[in-house]
Design a protein around this motif. Structure first.
Motif, PDB file in Angstrom:
ATOM      1  N   SER A  42     -12.599 -31.237  -5.316  1.00  0.00           N
ATOM      2  CA  SER A  42     -12.291 -29.928  -4.720  1.00  0.00           C
ATOM      3  C   SER A  42     -11.963 -30.067  -3.235  1.00  0.00           C
ATOM      4  CB  SER A  42     -13.477 -28.982  -4.907  1.00  0.00           C
ATOM      5  OG  SER A  42     -13.770 -28.814  -6.278  1.00  0.00           O
ATOM      6  N   SER A  43     -12.658 -30.949  -2.541  1.00  0.00           N
ATOM      7  CA  SER A  43     -12.442 -31.091  -1.098  1.00  0.00           C
ATOM      8  C   SER A  43     -11.104 -31.741  -0.779  1.00  0.00           C
ATOM      9  CB  SER A  43     -13.576 -31.913  -0.478  1.00  0.00           C
ATOM     10  OG  SER A  43     -14.828 -31.300  -0.697  1.00  0.00           O
ATOM     11  N   PHE A  44     -10.669 -32.695  -1.600  1.00  0.00           N
ATOM     12  CA  PHE A  44      -9.417 -33.420  -1.352  1.00  0.00           C
ATOM     13  C   PHE A  44      -8.379 -33.109  -2.422  1.00  0.00           C
ATOM     14  CE2 PHE A  44     -12.789 -35.931   0.589  1.00  0.00           C
ATOM     15  CZ  PHE A  44     -12.295 -36.127   1.869  1.00  0.00           C
ATOM     16  N   SER A  45      -8.391 -31.877  -2.915  1.00  0.00           N
ATOM     17  CA  SER A  45      -7.474 -31.504  -3.993  1.00  0.00           C
ATOM     18  C   SER A  45      -6.015 -31.593  -3.554  1.00  0.00           C
ATOM     19  CB  SER A  45      -7.801 -30.086  -4.485  1.00  0.00           C
ATOM     20  OG  SER A  45      -7.761 -29.165  -3.407  1.00  0.00           O
ATOM     21  N   ARG A  46      -5.716 -31.213  -2.309  1.00  0.00           N
ATOM     22  CA  ARG A  46      -4.339 -31.291  -1.813  1.00  0.00           C
ATOM     23  C   ARG A  46      -3.864 -32.730  -1.740  1.00  0.00           C
ATOM     24  NH1 ARG A  46      -0.762 -27.054  -1.765  1.00  0.00           N
ATOM     25  NH2 ARG A  46      -1.819 -25.123  -1.164  1.00  0.00           N
ATOM     26  N   ALA A  98      -7.896 -35.780 -18.141  1.00  0.00           N
ATOM     27  CA  ALA A  98      -6.803 -36.729 -17.934  1.00  0.00           C
ATOM     28  C   ALA A  98      -6.207 -36.599 -16.539  1.00  0.00           C
ATOM     29  CB  ALA A  98      -5.725 -36.505 -18.997  1.00  0.00           C
ATOM     30  N   GLU A  99      -6.022 -35.369 -16.058  1.00  0.00           N
ATOM     31  CA  GLU A  99      -5.447 -35.165 -14.731  1.00  0.00           C
ATOM     32  C   GLU A  99      -6.399 -35.628 -13.632  1.00  0.00           C
ATOM     33  OE1 GLU A  99      -2.556 -34.421 -13.794  1.00  0.00           O
ATOM     34  OE2 GLU A  99      -1.634 -33.790 -15.670  1.00  0.00           O
ATOM     35  N   THR A 100      -7.701 -35.455 -13.837  1.00  0.00           N
ATOM     36  CA  THR A 100      -8.670 -35.911 -12.834  1.00  0.00           C
ATOM     37  C   THR A 100      -8.644 -37.428 -12.707  1.00  0.00           C
ATOM     38  OG1 THR A 100     -10.088 -34.012 -13.342  1.00  0.00           O
ATOM     39  CG2 THR A 100     -11.085 -35.837 -12.152  1.00  0.00           C
ATOM     40  N   HIS A 101      -8.679 -38.135 -13.829  1.00  0.00           N
ATOM     41  CA  HIS A 101      -8.604 -39.595 -13.783  1.00  0.00           C
ATOM     42  C   HIS A 101      -7.272 -40.059 -13.203  1.00  0.00           C
ATOM     43  CE1 HIS A 101     -12.002 -39.273 -16.618  1.00  0.00           C
ATOM     44  NE2 HIS A 101     -12.276 -40.535 -16.295  1.00  0.00           N
ATOM     45  N   SER A 102      -6.184 -39.409 -13.617  1.00  0.00           N
ATOM     46  CA  SER A 102      -4.856 -39.833 -13.156  1.00  0.00           C
ATOM     47  C   SER A 102      -4.708 -39.650 -11.655  1.00  0.00           C
ATOM     48  CB  SER A 102      -3.779 -39.034 -13.897  1.00  0.00           C
ATOM     49  OG  SER A 102      -3.873 -39.229 -15.294  1.00  0.00           O
ATOM     50  N   ALA A 103      -5.236 -38.543 -11.120  1.00  0.00           N
ATOM     51  CA  ALA A 103      -5.125 -38.291  -9.681  1.00  0.00           C
ATOM     52  C   ALA A 103      -5.865 -39.358  -8.881  1.00  0.00           C
ATOM     53  CB  ALA A 103      -5.666 -36.906  -9.350  1.00  0.00           C
ATOM     54  N   LEU A 104      -7.055 -39.741  -9.324  1.00  0.00           N
ATOM     55  CA  LEU A 104      -7.822 -40.769  -8.615  1.00  0.00           C
ATOM     56  C   LEU A 104      -7.160 -42.139  -8.743  1.00  0.00           C
ATOM     57  CD1 LEU A 104     -11.410 -39.636  -9.695  1.00  0.00           C
ATOM     58  CD2 LEU A 104     -10.397 -39.392  -7.422  1.00  0.00           C
ATOM     59  N   LEU A 105      -6.601 -42.442  -9.914  1.00  0.00           N
ATOM     60  CA  LEU A 105      -5.943 -43.733 -10.102  1.00  0.00           C
ATOM     61  C   LEU A 105      -4.660 -43.825  -9.285  1.00  0.00           C
ATOM     62  CD1 LEU A 105      -6.486 -44.086 -13.952  1.00  0.00           C
ATOM     63  CD2 LEU A 105      -7.548 -45.482 -12.175  1.00  0.00           C
ATOM     64  N   ARG A 106      -3.909 -42.718  -9.190  1.00  0.00           N
ATOM     65  CA  ARG A 106      -2.688 -42.728  -8.365  1.00  0.00           C
ATOM     66  C   ARG A 106      -3.029 -42.995  -6.896  1.00  0.00           C
ATOM     67  NH1 ARG A 106      -1.538 -37.820 -11.194  1.00  0.00           N
ATOM     68  NH2 ARG A 106      -0.184 -38.186 -12.991  1.00  0.00           N
ATOM     69  N   LEU A 107      -4.155 -42.442  -6.447  1.00  0.00           N
ATOM     70  CA  LEU A 107      -4.568 -42.672  -5.062  1.00  0.00           C
ATOM     71  C   LEU A 107      -4.847 -44.153  -4.815  1.00  0.00           C
ATOM     72  CD1 LEU A 107      -5.312 -41.137  -2.403  1.00  0.00           C
ATOM     73  CD2 LEU A 107      -7.671 -41.220  -3.182  1.00  0.00           C
ATOM     74  N   ARG A 132      -7.312 -24.555 -21.214  1.00  0.00           N
ATOM     75  CA  ARG A 132      -6.002 -24.051 -20.786  1.00  0.00           C
ATOM     76  C   ARG A 132      -5.637 -24.527 -19.381  1.00  0.00           C
ATOM     77  NH1 ARG A 132      -8.671 -19.502 -22.728  1.00  0.00           N
ATOM     78  NH2 ARG A 132      -8.857 -18.632 -20.631  1.00  0.00           N
ATOM     79  N   TYR A 133      -6.340 -25.526 -18.871  1.00  0.00           N
ATOM     80  CA  TYR A 133      -6.099 -26.000 -17.509  1.00  0.00           C
ATOM     81  C   TYR A 133      -4.701 -26.606 -17.387  1.00  0.00           C
ATOM     82  CZ  TYR A 133      -6.405 -28.920 -13.335  1.00  0.00           C
ATOM     83  OH  TYR A 133      -6.158 -29.523 -12.129  1.00  0.00           O
ATOM     84  N   VAL A 134      -4.027 -26.271 -16.284  1.00  0.00           N
ATOM     85  CA  VAL A 134      -2.711 -26.825 -15.968  1.00  0.00           C
ATOM     86  C   VAL A 134      -2.744 -27.281 -14.508  1.00  0.00           C
ATOM     87  CG1 VAL A 134      -0.235 -26.392 -15.766  1.00  0.00           C
ATOM     88  CG2 VAL A 134      -1.542 -25.331 -17.621  1.00  0.00           C
ATOM     89  N   ASN A 135      -2.322 -28.494 -14.249  1.00  0.00           N
ATOM     90  CA  ASN A 135      -2.265 -29.031 -12.891  1.00  0.00           C
ATOM     91  C   ASN A 135      -0.968 -28.574 -12.235  1.00  0.00           C
ATOM     92  OD1 ASN A 135      -2.632 -30.408 -10.529  1.00  0.00           O
ATOM     93  ND2 ASN A 135      -2.458 -32.459 -11.422  1.00  0.00           N
ATOM     94  N   LYS A 136      -1.042 -27.518 -11.427  1.00  0.00           N
ATOM     95  CA  LYS A 136       0.152 -26.962 -10.788  1.00  0.00           C
ATOM     96  C   LYS A 136       0.616 -27.780  -9.587  1.00  0.00           C
ATOM     97  CE  LYS A 136      -1.181 -22.285 -12.163  1.00  0.00           C
ATOM     98  NZ  LYS A 136      -1.496 -20.903 -11.702  1.00  0.00           N
ATOM     99  N   TRP A 137      -0.229 -28.687  -9.108  1.00  0.00           N
ATOM    100  CA  TRP A 137       0.132 -29.520  -7.953  1.00  0.00           C
ATOM    101  C   TRP A 137       0.486 -30.943  -8.373  1.00  0.00           C
ATOM    102  CZ3 TRP A 137      -4.517 -27.859  -4.398  1.00  0.00           C
ATOM    103  CH2 TRP A 137      -4.277 -26.561  -3.944  1.00  0.00           C
ATOM    104  N   LYS A 138       0.763 -31.156  -9.627  1.00  0.00           N
ATOM    105  CA  LYS A 138       1.027 -32.499 -10.123  1.00  0.00           C
ATOM    106  C   LYS A 138       2.307 -33.048  -9.512  1.00  0.00           C
ATOM    107  CE  LYS A 138       1.515 -35.108 -14.426  1.00  0.00           C
ATOM    108  NZ  LYS A 138       1.536 -35.024 -15.904  1.00  0.00           N
ATOM    109  N   GLU A 139       2.270 -34.338  -9.161  1.00  0.00           N
ATOM    110  CA  GLU A 139       3.449 -34.991  -8.597  1.00  0.00           C
ATOM    111  C   GLU A 139       4.482 -35.246  -9.695  1.00  0.00           C
ATOM    112  OE1 GLU A 139       2.329 -37.818  -5.001  1.00  0.00           O
ATOM    113  OE2 GLU A 139       1.150 -38.290  -6.777  1.00  0.00           O
ATOM    114  N   ASP A 140       5.739 -35.141  -9.316  1.00  0.00           N
ATOM    115  CA  ASP A 140       6.819 -35.394 -10.281  1.00  0.00           C
ATOM    116  C   ASP A 140       6.982 -36.897 -10.514  1.00  0.00           C
ATOM    117  OD1 ASP A 140       7.231 -32.708 -10.382  1.00  0.00           O
ATOM    118  OD2 ASP A 140       8.761 -32.709  -8.786  1.00  0.00           O
TER     119      ASP A 140
END
Length: 717
Positions: free
Chosen positions: A320-324, A351-360, A709-717
């Motif tokens: 939540s703190s580093f969501s951006r 899946a989006e939580t793991h993917s965001a941390l792995l991309r970082l 119903r969660y959707v990651n609206k800030w997902k990178e293309d």
């Protein structure tokens, strides 16, 4: 040896005539022996009080055992000081009159100039600075000192050796911190100001123990200790007598005198009043205590196991703190908890939580990024392949307990993992993410912005204080000028304060005199004039002009009206200025919260239980100190009862109550918002249940399944 009230504390001597097979009680960390259990218990409780100080670091508010551990760590750090630098440092310390802080700074400057073998420095090479390590001192008969250094690359491996000049080697930071040097000074000396090192240490390093010439007139050695010379003063007969009464003996006399004076009729000393706040465990109930309410029992209806709640909160707060920065759309704590407990293997939120941390980790060019390059993985992570990247990460960290989890994930059954294993994997991802340059850069940016906001806020406060001070000085000057004018007018008139330009007296009524001077002075002066001149009364009546009197009354009324208007205007301006300052204060608080660096607990209660508040959730979480138990308060009534149950006489509960009162408005606002959301969800659930079975709503429309119903609206293309 830890200090009690800044003085060494003697240990209890072993009992005499102790039989070989007698049962005794021994303190584990001091090895003291007691035959009486009550004495042993009193000593243990005394050691557990936070009244001890570390001898070497100066840290206070510690238990005896904590002070022992602190002294042990300080001694280990002091031993890291190279032997080549010990002698120069001791020479600076011996008979120095500097304070501890200044002395540590002087030693640090000296150590920066003296390079030693094994020092990690930065050397100039090809016009740039590169990390290197000093291997040895090269003596070629050259005037400038040269060193053989080993150049180190980014992976901390030695690439080559070369010889460089001493002036080309620089410290990126001081070789030893000020705290380590302070510990070294305390450990090496037996006296402060002037600092005197231990005699054995001085003999070992060949340092003189004779005081310098400028100190010999003030100090001398007596029984191996440096003692200050006594001052001589003259008595009544004109003879010199030595004032051999030291400060300690004087203090003892004063204390005994006061203690003898503070006694009751039964010749027993009175109890001194306790100065609060004190340690919470030492607080006793008193007659002046308010009526404390019973502390509400926290709710514990978590979906995850109780020992996983801490990891759940930590991972959720980080995301939540580093969501951006993570490009991860924020989600609530309930949705995250439900997703962790769900058995579906392809949940979008997980899946989006793991993917965001792995991309970082991939962006940071870290060890994980190199591991993917060896496996020739594509840098793009999708909802289908994210588990493969998780398995690569688990192979990299190589934790034995997670090997079985990796096997389950490879088979495509991530949802079958228990909540403990899922949160363990996420915890490792977060810990590695915190070490990346992107997160550290963001934290540095937040720190700089917070410092800038703090500087602006302090500047505005100083400017406001300066204006207020100038206004007060201006008002003081105006009042002083008015008083000076009145005084000069009275002095110029002499005995008759009403003299015209031609020298003839001008007679005024008492009402007119009141406008010039105060009523008391005017009445006194008017009565004196009547006594001096009896015919004055008739002369006044003859010379009174009614038009002048009416004009004076009108002018006085206008002045009073103007004063009232100016006062109202000033009050309105002050009110407006106060509102503006309050708005600016709230603005700075909001901006500080946006740039939060870490989430800290609100405080601790009497039993050391920690209280956490996350502004994105609203609830107050309680972390029990001795166990892994957690609970939470979710209503305003529970928060009110918690505040009323805290005792302000204790240090911990006082600090906790202050923090709760500080954030009380925000906590209540978030709790009310949460209550409305829960009521809305319950109403929707009841509406779903009341529907006809022939028109049954799909399960995803149920509010309890909102995480599906969660959707990651800030997902990178």
């Amino acid at each position: 040896m830890p200090l009690f009230k800044r003085k060494p504390f003697g240990l209890a001597e072993p009992p005499k005539d102790l039989e070989p097979y007698a049962l005794v009680y021994q303190v584990r960390f001091t090895k003291e022996i007691f035959q009486d259990y009550q004495e042993y218990l009193n000593r243990i409780n005394f050691y557990r009080q936070r009244v001890w100080m570390c001898k070497y670091t100066g840290k206070s508010n510690m238990t005896y055992e904590e002070a022992l551990v602190s002294e042990k760590h300080a001694t280990q750090k002091v031993q890291e000081l190279p032997n080549e630098l010990v002698a120069p440092a001791l020479c600076i310390i011996q008979f120095s009159m500097l304070s501890l802080r200044d002395l540590a700074d002087a030693i640090a400057k000296k150590l920066q100039k003296d390079l030693f073998v094994g020092a990690n420095l930065y050397g100039r090479k090809d016009g740039s600075l590169y990390p290197c390590k000093v291997l040895k001192l090269v003596e070629n008969g050259v005037e400038k000192i040269q060193y053989e250094v080993a150049w180190i690359n980014k992976t901390r491996k030695i690439t080559e050796n070369s010889i460089v000049l001493g002036e080309d080697l620089v410290w990126k930071k001081t070789p030893f911190s000020r705290n380590i040097l302070k510990s070294f000074i305390r450990e090496s000396t037996c006296r402060s100001i002037p600092w005197v090192i231990h005699e054995k240490l001085a003999q070992k390093h060949g340092i003189s123990t004779d005081p310098p010439q400028e100190l010999r007139s003030r100090f001398f050695f007596k029984d191996g200790q440096l003692v200050a010379k006594m001052k001589k003063r003259k008595n009544g007969d004109g003879k010199n007598e030595v004032n051999d009464e030291s400060g300690k003996s004087k203090r003892k006399k004063v204390e005994t005198g006061t203690s003898d004076a503070v006694k009751n009729e039964n010749n027993q000393p009175k109890e001194e009043p306790v100065k609060y706040p004190i340690d919470d465990l030492l607080v006793q109930p008193g007659p002046d205590d308010p009526l404390f309410t019973d502390r509400p029992f926290p709710s514990r209806d978590f979906n995850v196991p109780m020992d996983c709640v801490g990891d759940l909160l930590m991972v959720w707060d980080f995301c939540s703190s580093f969501s951006r920065l993570l490009h991860l759309w924020p989600f609530s704590l309930e949705d995250f908890e439900n997703a962790i407990c769900h058995k579906d293997s392809n949940l979008v939120l997980i899946a989006e939580t793991h993917s965001a941390l792995l991309r970082l980790l991939i962006k940071d060019d870290s060890e994980y990024s190199f591991a993917l390059q060896k496996r020739k993985r594509k840098p793009k992570i999708s909802l289908i392949t994210w588990t493969d990247y998780v398995c690569d990460f688990l192979e990299m960290i190589n934790i034995t307990e997670l090997s079985s989890s990796m096997t389950t994930i490879k088979r495509g059954h991530y949802g079958l993992l228990d909540a403990n294993a899922k949160l363990w994997v996420l915890r490792e991802l977060v810990s590695h993410a915190l070490e990346t340059d992107l997160i550290r850069g963001k934290l540095d940016e937040h720190i700089e912005q917070r410092q800038m906001l703090g500087a602006i806020r302090r500047g505005e406060a100083l400017e406001y204080a300066r204006k207020r001070r100038e206004e007060k000085e201006q008002l003081k000057g105006e009042s002083g000028a008015d008083g000076l004018v009145k005084e000069n007018s009275l002095e110029s008139t002499g005995s008759n304060p009403h003299i015209a330009e031609n020298g003839n007296p001008i007679i005024e009524t008492g009402d007119m005199v009141e406008e010039v001077i105060s009523s008391q002075q005017s009445n006194t002066f008017y009565d004196r004039r009547q006594l001096d001149c009896p015919s004055m009364k008739t002369e006044e009546k003859q010379n009174v002009d009614p038009k002048v009197l009416a004009e004076n009354v009108t002018n006085s009324c206008e002045k009073e009206a103007q004063k009232q208007l100016s006062g109202d205007k000033k009050e309105a301006e002050e009110r407006k200025s106060k509102e503006k300052r309050q708005q600016r204060r709230e603005y700075f608080e909001r901006e500080m919260e946006k740039r939060s660096i870490r989430t800290s607990p609100l405080g601790k209660d009497r039993d050391y239980n920690r209280y956490w508040w996350f502004r994105r959730d609203g609830r107050i979480f309680i972390e029990i100190s001795d166990t892994k138990q957690w609970g939470y308060y979710s209503t305003k009534e529970e928060v009110d009862a918690l505040i009323r149950s805290l005792n302000r006489k204790g240090e911990r509960e006082r600090a906790l109550q202050i923090q709760l009162e500080k954030f009380y408005g925000k906590i209540c606002l978030e709790l009310q918002k949460r209550s409305k959301d829960l009521a809305h969800k319950i109403a929707l659930e009841e509406a779903v249940l009341r529907r006809s079975t022939r028109v049954r709503a799909p399960p995803r429309e149920n509010p309890a399944n909102a995480f599906l119903r969660y959707v990651n609206k800030w997902k990178e293309d």
